[in-house]
Design an enzyme around this catalytic site. Structure first.
Site, PDB file in Angstrom:
ATOM      1  CE  LYS A 195      40.230  -6.790 -18.756  1.00  0.00           C
ATOM      2  NZ  LYS A 195      39.734  -5.871 -17.728  1.00  0.00           N
ATOM      3  CD  GLN A 244      37.882  -6.801 -14.713  1.00  0.00           C
ATOM      4  OE1 GLN A 244      38.982  -6.544 -15.234  1.00  0.00           O
ATOM      5  NE2 GLN A 244      36.763  -6.745 -15.405  1.00  0.00           N
ATOM      6  CG  ASP A 270      41.467  -0.432 -16.483  1.00  0.00           C
ATOM      7  OD1 ASP A 270      41.163  -0.924 -17.584  1.00  0.00           O
ATOM      8  OD2 ASP A 270      41.357  -1.030 -15.401  1.00  0.00           O
TER       9      ASP A 270
HETATM   10  N1  GUN Z   1      35.061  -4.031 -15.807  1.00  0.00           N
HETATM   11  C1  GUN Z   1      34.405  -3.958 -16.983  1.00  0.00           C
HETATM   12  N2  GUN Z   1      35.191  -3.371 -17.930  1.00  0.00           N
HETATM   13  C2  GUN Z   1      36.355  -3.074 -17.317  1.00  0.00           C
HETATM   14  C3  GUN Z   1      37.554  -2.463 -17.774  1.00  0.00           C
HETATM   15  O1  GUN Z   1      37.697  -2.063 -18.933  1.00  0.00           O
HETATM   16  N3  GUN Z   1      38.531  -2.334 -16.846  1.00  0.00           N
HETATM   17  C4  GUN Z   1      38.386  -2.742 -15.558  1.00  0.00           C
HETATM   18  N4  GUN Z   1      39.405  -2.546 -14.724  1.00  0.00           N
HETATM   19  N5  GUN Z   1      37.281  -3.311 -15.109  1.00  0.00           N
HETATM   20  C5  GUN Z   1      36.272  -3.484 -15.988  1.00  0.00           C
END
Ligand code: GUN
Length: 336
Positions: free
Chosen positions: A86, A130, A153
């Site tokens: 990311k 996350q 998110d």
């Molecule tokens: N863990 C797995 N997928 C995601 C996501 O799309 N966002 C976040 N914040 N954590 C994750």
């Protein structure tokens, strides 16, 4: 000369991606055409290049670069890889990105205070925690602590609620990635049967929400499909039946090889959101989706690979959300 007879003819309603896939020759043996591969990696590169240009134009207008802060708790290797991807993508498109790392001894209270600080920081547009976070913490409480307008998110209840009533909102990046892939690969959804396998609040639910919604609504996210949601308590024979009737299957379960060729209508589109690390017979680990790719690719009309399908597009759509948050916050502060 051997004459090839077409075994199945699909109605003209079907898109060009939904082709007949099995042919039978004059001796009666079947041969197959492979499904169209929906290359998420290439599409994500396209989306990120578009965003890079748009963000450069935004900055040229005198705005500061959009910014995101990613909070990472603990030492889960997969989470570290995801967050790293990311950050790389963010910096590529011109988003100012930083990771805030904590070991798993951080308390929920400390984490909530940190989120509060970022909520109040006018130099931060997007905040992401996350997942998973340590089990000692409430995931719902943490997701709801992020200011809805910075919740890139789309996990805050306000954003989920807005999506459910067709309002403009922050849509979870994975769900948005699936919808964007259907649109950009020109997979027709209007009036089609779609099955979503998996009912998680962050993935299955928002995908089903957009797929079934009316395109005419304000947020422009509706896809007008007829949607069935299947989950772990859907009896296997029912799951098979629903999938066999589906023009589009979106699967997000994390169960390798759940979707087999006999469950797929010839020519259907399959979007595989599952991602599971498995160890093969040679002891090598690799990532696989929910779909038995080798056999399903001989029946489906179009299919996303794993890796290289929904995953890269999810990162690209997170960048889209972050830029959107920056623009929304700019508009909001201009109105105050
Ligand atoms: N863990 C797995 N997928 C995601 C996501 O799309 N966002 C976040 N914040 N954590 C994750």
């Amino acid at each position: 000369m051997r004459q090839i007879l077409r075994l199945r003819v699909f109605s003209s309603l079907l898109t060009s991606t939904m082709r007949s896939h099995t042919y039978i020759d004059s001796l009666g043996s079947a041969s197959s055409i492979m499904a169209r591969v929906l290359d998420g990696k290439a599409l994500a590169a396209e989306v990120k290049n578009e965003l890079k240009l748009e963000i450069a134009n935004w900055v040229n207008l005198g705005h500061r670069a959009p910014s995101i802060r990613c909070i990472l708790v603990g030492d889960d290797p997969a989470s570290h890889t995801y967050v790293n991807n990311k950050i790389i993508a963010a910096r590529f498109v011109g988003i100012d990105a930083e990771v805030i790392k904590h070991d798993s001894s951080i308390t929920e209270e400390q984490l909530l205070r940190e989120i509060e600080t970022l909520n109040a920081d006018s130099n931060v547009d997007g905040i992401l925690v996350q997942l998973p976070i340590p089990e000692t913490m409430s995931e719902r409480k943490v997701c709801n602590a992020v200011a809805p307008e910075k919740d890139v998110d789309g996990f805050h209840i306000v954003n989920i609620g807005q999506l459910c009533v067709d309002m403009p909102t922050m849509v979870p990046a994975t769900a948005l990635a699936v919808i964007e892939m259907l649109k950009r690969f020109k997979i027709e959804t209007f009036g089609r049967n779609a099955v979503v396998v998996g009912r998680s609040k962050n993935v299955g639910l928002p995908i089903a929400m957009m797929l079934h919604s009316d395109k005419k609504h304000d947020n422009g996210l509706g896809m007008d499909a007829t949607v069935t949601i299947c989950h772990r308590y859907t009896p296997k024979e029912k799951l098979d039946n629903f999938c066999q009737n589906a023009d589009i299957i979106i699967t997000a379960t994390g169960v390798p090889k759940l979707i087999k060729a006999n469950m797929v209508k010839p020519g259907a589109t399959i979007i595989d959101v599952g991602i599971t690390k498995v160890t093969d017979e040679n002891g090598k680990s690799r990532l696989v989706g929910d779909v038995d790719y080798d056999e399903v690719s001989k029946v489906a009309g179009a299919l996303t690979p794993v890796p290289g399908g929904v995953g890269p597009m999810t990162v690209a759509m997170l960048m889209h959300n972050t830029f959107q948050a920056a623009k929304n916050l700019r508009t909001k502060s201009a109105l105050q």
